[in-house]
Write an enzyme that holds these catalytic residues in place. Structure first.
Site, short mmCIF file in Angstrom:
data_model
loop_
_atom_site.label_atom_id
_atom_site.label_comp_id
_atom_site.label_asym_id
_atom_site.label_seq_id
_atom_site.Cartn_x
_atom_site.Cartn_y
_atom_site.Cartn_z
N SER A 74 0.80 -1.24 0.00
CA SER A 74 0.00 0.00 0.00
C SER A 74 0.82 1.28 0.00
CB SER A 74 -0.96 0.00 1.19
OG SER A 74 -2.02 -0.90 0.95
N LYS A 77 -0.01 3.42 -2.85
CA LYS A 77 -1.08 4.42 -2.84
C LYS A 77 -0.53 5.84 -2.88
CE LYS A 77 -4.58 1.67 -0.34
NZ LYS A 77 -3.98 0.34 -0.46
N TYR A 160 -10.47 2.56 5.70
CA TYR A 160 -9.36 2.29 4.79
C TYR A 160 -9.77 1.26 3.76
CZ TYR A 160 -4.47 1.42 3.47
OH TYR A 160 -3.28 1.31 2.79
N GLU A 282 -0.34 9.80 5.30
CA GLU A 282 -0.98 10.05 6.59
C GLU A 282 0.00 10.86 7.43
OE1 GLU A 282 -1.73 6.00 7.62
OE2 GLU A 282 -2.99 5.72 5.84
N LYS A 325 3.59 6.06 5.64
CA LYS A 325 2.69 5.09 5.01
C LYS A 325 3.27 3.69 5.17
CE LYS A 325 -1.03 3.94 2.85
NZ LYS A 325 -1.03 2.67 3.63
N SER A 328 1.80 -3.57 2.73
CA SER A 328 1.96 -5.02 2.88
C SER A 328 1.32 -5.76 1.71
CB SER A 328 1.28 -5.51 4.17
OG SER A 328 1.76 -4.85 5.31
#
Length: 380
Positions: A74, A77, A160, A282, A325, A328
């Site tokens: 991820s 992202k 999420y 984040e 961030k 996985s």
């Protein structure tokens, strides 16, 4: 002893001290979690360091090197968000556009009037973490979106979700006029100078592609799936990943449009518990605490809905924030964190999906040593 980041690269002895800190953190981490191989990349004052450990493949005995490709999960992202923000900066679409406006197949669905921003920030109304197993192609994917019903009003809760940010990336690519994979591989990644980062690993690089370890010990690599490219599909080296981090810390060498795209990913759009949700990233006010990072990256934050408070207007990009961030796949685990105001960042990649709290604690230990009493980095 905490040593200022500005001191790390001054002499070989300082580099040896950094090696000592990283070794003292990563070797016990690997042993405690039975991780075959890891790569740790660090940036401090514009200087990059990469440390490689263990095996890229337990079966062949191949070692991790600067050329080893890891699955980012991820962390991908953040690349999706940057690509989409680049499209916004070029005027291809707006974050306030509605999903049905940009993807007519969603007309009449619950997603028709959901904004692209809410898809990007997991606030569309409760899209789940993953697609159901029976969704295997684009037609089934669109059918799933059309049939989906929200649990919450859009913009009220964050849950999420791969289908949420996946749809955001998919629609962004449609608005930009090319398939997502092509835009990522031929437009965005070269703009950052990332020559060892791939959506689909080419045949000539397969020998460098690490094998992950599944829960039962089998060698494993990620399988194609709906929205895999947009949500979790990028593979990279630690060297390339820290270059991407460096561009987020100081993008002054990039073209002006790409700089604006990075700034858009750094804005705070929602306040969710202890953290702010940006595009992909984040964020936490810095200095922060290990406890806040663990809370913001907890299983509860990943798997449960949380009230989201929209920031109107969005929080402008701040350099005194910690951006992070996790990522996985079934066989890989990664983590990235950086603070632009301090000029420091870290990227950790492993060919095992080990517990996220262990990643956060390891990065925090190295980060604390890097930061020390360092003065804020100059503005780009």
């Amino acid at each position: 002893m905490l040593v200022a980041a500005s001191a790390w690269a001054q002499t070989s002895s300082e580099q040896e001290r950094l090696q000592h800190v990283v070794d003292g953190t990563i070797k016990p981490l690997m042993e405690g979690n039975a991780i075959p191989g890891m790569a740790v990349a660090i940036i401090a004052d514009g200087k990059q360091f990469v440390f490689n450990y263990g095996l890229a493949s337990k079966e062949s005995g191949q070692k991790v090197t600067d050329s080893t490709l890891f699955e980012m999960g991820s962390i991908s992202k953040t690349f999706t968000a940057t690509l989409a923000a680049y499209g916004v900066a070029r005027g291809a679409f707006s974050l306030s556009d509605k999903a049905g406006q940009r993807l007519p197949a969603l007309a009449g669905s619950s997603l028709e009037n959901v904004s692209l921003l809410d898809l990007a920030t997991y606030t569309a109304g409760g899209l789940p973490l993953q697609f159901p197993d029976q969704i295997t192609d684009d037609a089934e994917m669109i059918g799933y979106y059309k049939a989906w019903r929200p649990t919450f009003p859009p913009g009220s809760h964050r849950l999420y979700s791969n289908p949420s940010i996946g749809l955001f990336g998919y629609i962004a690519a449609q608005a930009m006029g090319k398939p997502f994979d092509d835009l990522m591989q031929t437009d965005l990644l070269p703009s950052f100078g990332l020559s060892n980062t791939y959506v689909r690993v080419p045949q000539e690089r397969m020998a460098d592609y690490a094998w992950g370890i599944a829960k039962d010990g089998r060698p494993i690599r990620v399988s194609p799936g709906p929205m895999d490219s947009e949500a979790y599909g990028i593979k990279t080296t630690a060297t390339d990943l820290i270059r991407f981090v460096e561009a987020n810390i100081n993008g002054s060498r990039l073209d002006e449009t790409l700089q604006r795209a990075i700034a858009a990913t750094h804005a705070g759009y929602y306040k969710v518990g202890v953290m702010q949700q940006g595009l992909g990233w984040e964020m936490y006010s810095y200095p922060t605490t290990l406890e806040r990072l663990l809370a913001g990256n907890s299983a509860k934050m990943a798997f449960e809905p949380h009230e989201a408070h929209k920031l109107v207007p969005p929080q402008p990009p701040r350099r005194d924030m910690l951006f992070n961030k996790t990522g996985s796949t079934n066989g890989f685990g990664g983590y990235v964190a950086y603070v632009p105001a301090r000029g420091i960042g870290i990227a950790i990649l492993a060919n095992k999906n080990y517990p996220i709290p262990d990643r956060i604690k390891a990065a925090w230990q190295i980060f604390s040593a890097l930061d020390g009493q360092k003065k804020p980095a100059p503005q780009p």
